[in-house]
Design an enzyme around this catalytic site. Sequence first.
Site, PDB file in Angstrom:
ATOM      1  N   CYS A   1      -3.377   0.549  -4.585  1.00  0.00           N
ATOM      2  CA  CYS A   1      -2.593   0.211  -5.962  1.00  0.00           C
ATOM      3  C   CYS A   1      -3.094   0.865  -7.215  1.00  0.00           C
ATOM      4  O   CYS A   1      -2.432   1.610  -7.961  1.00  0.00           O
ATOM      5  CB  CYS A   1      -2.157  -1.277  -6.359  1.00  0.00           C
ATOM      6  SG  CYS A   1      -3.499  -2.281  -5.579  1.00  0.00           S
TER       7      CYS A   1
ATOM      8  N   ARG B   1     -12.021  -2.235   4.482  1.00  0.00           N
ATOM      9  CA  ARG B   1     -12.419  -3.311   4.050  1.00  0.00           C
ATOM     10  C   ARG B   1     -13.460  -4.013   4.896  1.00  0.00           C
ATOM     11  O   ARG B   1     -13.379  -4.102   6.275  1.00  0.00           O
ATOM     12  CB  ARG B   1     -11.203  -4.485   4.000  1.00  0.00           C
ATOM     13  CG  ARG B   1     -10.114  -3.878   3.101  1.00  0.00           C
ATOM     14  CD  ARG B   1      -9.054  -4.901   3.200  1.00  0.00           C
ATOM     15  NE  ARG B   1      -7.784  -4.297   2.351  1.00  0.00           N
ATOM     16  CZ  ARG B   1      -6.867  -4.794   2.024  1.00  0.00           C
ATOM     17  NH1 ARG B   1      -6.273  -5.959   2.981  1.00  0.00           N
ATOM     18  NH2 ARG B   1      -5.742  -4.252   1.485  1.00  0.00           N
TER      19      ARG B   1
END
Length: 666
Positions: free
Chosen positions: A361, A390
């Site tokens: 984003c 992640r």
Amino acid sequence: MAQIAITLDSRPQQIEEGTTGTTIFEGRKEIVALRVDGELKDLSTVLEQGWDVEGVEITSPDGLSILRHSTAHVLAQAVQAINPEAKLGIGPPITDGFYYDFDVQTPFTPEDLQEIEKRMGRIVKEGQAFVRREISDDAAREEEAGEPYKLELIGLKSTAAEAGEGASVEVGAGGLSMYDNVRRGGEVVWTDLCRGPHLPSTRLIGNGFALTRSAAAYWRGSEKNPMLQRIYGTAWATKEDLRAHQARLAEAERRDHRRLGAELDLFSFPDEIGSGLPVFHPKGAMIRMEMEDYSRRRHVESGYSFVTTPHITKKNLFETSKHLEWYADGMYPPMHMDEEVDADGNVTKQGQDYYLKPMNCPMHNLVYRSRGRSYRDLPLRLFEFGSVYRYEKSGVVHGLTRARGFTQDDAHIYTTREQMKEELASLLTFVLDLLRDYGLDDFYLELSTRDPEKSVGDDATWEEATRTLEEVATASGLDLVPDPGGAAFYGPKISVQAKDAIGRTWQLSTIQLDFFEPELFELEYTAPDGSRQRPVMIHRALFGSIERFFGVLLEHYAGAFPVWLAPVQVVGIPVAAEYVPYLEEVAAKLRARGVRVEVDSSDDRMQKKIRTHTKEKVPYLLIAGGEDQEKGAVSFRLRDGSQDNGIPVDEAVERIVAAIRDKAQV
């Protein structure tokens, strides 16, 4: 005796003062607890004036949770009966079961679990009562003097929600309580610190429980704390329910995507690359390509614009987006780059930190901000298959469904405030329709709302965003389940929960409404009156990630993908070697129509070829011998072993092409 007024199962009623739930529900063995004004209480609770009382059935979600918590107590009682030196941790109910943590000298063995389960069975048959008693902090400390972990929980009681997984079942804000296990005649045989509620008697546990495994676990989930030994179990209202659960587990193991991925040669996790970082083999990559290509086409049809962004970025981007403030623990460590030094080792140019991106984003916001925007540009729908990274803890990495590197099918939609509700409704419809195309059709929605301790922005904006999402979700007609505190730090979300072929629920698509990232990035558009306005941002991941969705579909179909997704859709199997050229001609016709087809010209016998490709879950096997060649035909053999013989080649081609077009399962 004086009468009091209560509401019982939605009906007003007068009862004698001092009446308990046990008396009210006498004869109804399925009722194991009370729900009083929304709060769960023991069945033995004395009812009071004005209470709104409902009975909790053992087969209900709350009833099963109470059953499992009570069974965890029996587990702990059995362990300490066998090993009085064992120290108690916590024992909460969990999905489909329970666990209890113990500090013991040596890990539990399978033989230990068998012995413990037998001892639990004896406790259950005794019909010991679970009896609650309130206790002061000081008295609790005195009583639990030999239980160091319980003493720690007593000291943490006002912050139990933050004290670690499961701690809130033991203590919480307010007073403390103990639960005594009492034999008939009044003998207290075991006690545990607990908030409850519990079953009236161990006998209600029956024979619907089983211990499943043991594992190491850090106390309160922190690596800084001692390592304890955890015993897991499951408990159900009846033995039949237990057996059904065990059958589901066996089926889930058969469908485990990690096992199927290796058996079908779809993907692997090489140690040389690292934990949670998958590589896709040719067949797996073909399935993935089909998944992505179909999604791309549908997005283009729905007015999305495609973008691509890098895998790494400078630190300041994630400072602007607040990810480093709120999400740093889930990110890989920074790479320090671009520093320059002279011959004497003096720094002549300062370096800077770069991060692997955990989210797409912030970069999409830069695309939006790259030029001026007008209200005429909105809604602007940006879409990317963006790889993100992640740093999941090693203990939670699980194949494709919990990886460290994966590709999100990530969309960010920028709208005006006036457009957002209509856009959200259209988006939810798009998401559900596309999931149905992949073969999932049993959904409900979850609404994740704000955690005030882990969020940015003002209350009014959060309330507007949450209300808008709730209205859109309700209008869809699907069931809506609350998820208090489950929102991201920047806004509430709807998540689509989908059930697979064996009834398990998976969280798939998420739709998040965000008023704050546009503020952080100073995003603007020119309104019709010439003023500069902030857009509203909608975050949307349809699959969640390609990898995770791949794993979900692999388990949903047990490896037998529908024809359009199958990596090899057709294999030609000759009755003898001389019929290979004929099948190659058939294969050429199929390839001309875009079908993925192979001809098995190996030296294996025909029956072995059939077994091999059936095991590989190929949708269509086309068998041909002399009679087929003379008639210009083939014989179909399907995955279930059925056959359809003597089908003209052109008809066979059309049948296969139609199955691919219609996304049929065969």
